[in-house]
Design an enzyme around this catalytic site. Structure first.
Site, mmCIF file in Angstrom:
data_model
loop_
_atom_site.group_PDB
_atom_site.id
_atom_site.type_symbol
_atom_site.label_atom_id
_atom_site.label_comp_id
_atom_site.label_asym_id
_atom_site.label_seq_id
_atom_site.Cartn_x
_atom_site.Cartn_y
_atom_site.Cartn_z
ATOM 1 N N GLU A 137 1.236 -16.280 -5.164
ATOM 2 C CA GLU A 137 0.767 -17.293 -4.022
ATOM 3 C C GLU A 137 1.811 -18.412 -3.986
ATOM 4 O OE1 GLU A 137 -0.771 -15.921 -1.290
ATOM 5 O OE2 GLU A 137 -0.983 -17.685 -0.254
ATOM 6 N N HIS A 155 6.090 -17.065 5.151
ATOM 7 C CA HIS A 155 5.087 -16.958 4.015
ATOM 8 C C HIS A 155 5.254 -15.736 3.366
ATOM 9 C CE1 HIS A 155 1.173 -17.726 1.990
ATOM 10 N NE2 HIS A 155 1.083 -16.283 2.077
ATOM 11 N N GLU A 156 5.421 -14.730 4.099
ATOM 12 C CA GLU A 156 5.358 -13.209 3.523
ATOM 13 C C GLU A 156 7.027 -13.328 2.936
ATOM 14 O OE1 GLU A 156 2.959 -11.415 3.314
ATOM 15 O OE2 GLU A 156 1.610 -12.637 4.397
ATOM 16 N N HIS A 201 6.789 -14.061 -0.658
ATOM 17 C CA HIS A 201 6.263 -13.209 -1.384
ATOM 18 C C HIS A 201 7.237 -12.041 -1.800
ATOM 19 C CE1 HIS A 201 2.064 -14.116 -1.462
ATOM 20 N NE2 HIS A 201 1.770 -14.272 -0.544
HETATM 21 ZN ZN ZN Z 1 0.018 -15.143 0.438
#
Ligand code: ZN
Length: 493
Positions: free
Chosen positions: A291, A261-262, A265
């Protein structure tokens, strides 16, 4: 003779330098700070922030922006930068110093009371301080102004041009379609996922996570990964984008999906145009689009069979004992388990949107004056019963779980769901037009996907609004249908 526009660039870059320096302090505060050093750190960060704010809101800077706005000799892209900066400038002038001060005191108090309420597991301790924040936020909405709904002024703080009128039909689709899909899925049995929650050596997890980041295309020459209590991504400009993760020795899932997830980003930040350093066009579009990048990697890639076809044998090699006899199919079933949970951050990717819808409906009703802090617990618990069929045991499992309201952040939650819906629409478009993308992923090569994201999203920075970007890429506005199709494809077939 230097151009007037260059003066603007120099000023903006100096402000960015201060803000990024502050981000380094904030990163250090989460990752490295000695136990008793945080008092001074808060002060240092506040000083830097106020320096940057002072420069940006200085009336001479405002005059420069207004002068540039009228100039005909600037390019179309330069004009975009000026428009964004002028909008931000006008916005920053709306709140008086006294109001900002009053709100920051109310936030400190609310945060403190939220911590105490959590400790006592009692919402009553938090409610009065929350009411003060609600009153101030309503006042803030009036100061900022809005066309239709006071809540729009709050949404605008996180997602430009997002309105209640746009969210209503989106969440009514969620309500109708997602309830239908979830009804048809049998809740995952505990034993299906049991093997994920056993002992996995920390160092081995950490090293495996680094390999996953690397294979996604995260560039370690322009970033690094560290440990922190709550995983996050921070950028000091596109050439230094840091991620953190958390390793839970008794749960493999936590490290894996927070890392991916990171990483999503971070890939976005690393792909922003460096020649627009410190300027709006060098920055991300909105929280929803940010997101969308993390969730595209986390869910569409990181929970897919295609991705694990390559990575699972490697994972099995590292954790021979733990994954013995677990097939790829069993592994994929476990990482896509669906079970309603009372806690948003522990939710699976389908039920997640009910958590957001509940918060959205409550916030909307707060800003239309229908709900006050004293009403929220009852409304919260009723909605969890209605939408998720859950009886909320206590306040920590319920209304006290999120930090957002204690920070006075109203209007933030919907960007999480927007991120998932944008992700589904983008991923559909990327893979529909190019079947090489998933083929490459199954061989451990995420380059074609990353290149697609770079070309269509990252390199544009804030050049297009979220709505324009979505239309340019997919040929239509944000449409919940793509998430619905993705969900039915994955769980009903
Ligand atoms: Zn996030």
């Amino acid at each position: 003779m230097p151009r007037v526009y260059d003066r603007y660039v120099n000023e903006m870059q100096a402000i960015a330098d201060l803000n990024y320096a502050n981000a380094v302090l904030a990163w250090d505060n989460e990752v490295n700070i000695p136990a008793k050093a945080s008092g001074l750190r808060s002060r240092q960060m506040a000083s830097l922030a106020s320096l940057a704010h002072g420069k940006f809101t200085d009336s001479s800077f405002g005059a420069l922006l207004r002068r540039l706005e009228k100039m005909k000799s600037i390019s179309e892209l330069e004009r975009k930068n000026i428009e964004h900066s002028l909008k931000d400038y006008k916005k920053s002038k709306k709140l008086s110093k006294a109001f900002v001060f009053k709100k920051s005191l109310a936030v400190s108090k609310a945060f403190d009371h939220w911590l105490k309420a959590k400790k006592a597991n009692d919402y009553k301790i938090f409610a009065p301080a929350l009411q003060e924040l609600i009153d101030l936020s309503r006042e803030e909405a009036e100061i900022y102004g809005y066309k239709e709904h006071a809540y729009d002024a709050m949404l605008e703080l996180y997602e430009a041009d997002l309105t209640t009128a746009a969210l209503e039909p989106l969440f009514s689709d969620v309500k109708r379609d997602l309830i239908e899909i979830v009804k048809q899925i049998k809740p995952t049995k505990k034993k299906t996922t049991k093997f994920i929650k056993q002992k996995y050596n920390k160092d081995d997890q950490w090293n495996f996570g680094l390999g996953v980041l690397d294979s996604m295309g995260y560039d370690f020459d322009y970033g690094r990964q560290d440990l922190s209590a709550h995983p996050f991504t921070t950028s000091f400009g596109a050439e230094d984008v840091r991620v953190t993760t958390r390793v839970d020795e008794n749960d493999l899932a936590y490290m894996l999906w927070s890392t991916i997830h990171e990483g999503g980003h971070a890939l976005y930040e690393q792909g922003l145009p460096t020649d627009q350093y410190g300027l709006p066009l060098g920055s991300y579009v909105s929280l929803g689009i940010h997101e969308s990048q993390s969730r595209l990697w986390e869910n569409h890639v990181g929970r897919s069979k295609v991705f694990w076809k390559y990575h699972y044998p490697k994972l099995q090699k590292v954790f021979k004992k733990q994954l013995k006899g677990i097939s790829l199919k069993q592994f994929c079933r476990a990482i896509n388990a669906v079970t309603p949970s009372a806690i948003r951050t522990e939710s699976d990717e389908l039920h997640y949107h009910f958590h957001i819808m509940i918060r959205y409906e409550i916030e909307r009703d707060i800003f239309s004056g229908k709900l006050e802090a004293k009403d929220l617990k009852k409304v919260w618990n009723k909605k969890y019963k209605d939408y998720l069929g859950l009886t909320i045991k206590d306040d920590n499992q319920g209304i006290l779980q999120d930090i957002h309201w204690s920070h006075g952040s109203f209007g933030y939650f919907p960007t999480y769901s927007l991120g998932s819906f944008y992700a589904a629409q983008f991923y559909h478009t990327a893979t529909k037009k190019n079947n090489k993308i998933e083929k490459a992923i199954s061989r451990g090569n995420c380059k074609p996907l990353l290149n697609w994201l770079r070309k269509n999203i990252h390199q544009h920075g804030k050049r297009y609004s979220a709505a324009e970007l979505c239309f340019n890429i997919t040929g239509e506005p944000l449409n919940f249908k793509y998430f619905k199709d993705y969900a039915s494809q994955k769980w009903l077939k």
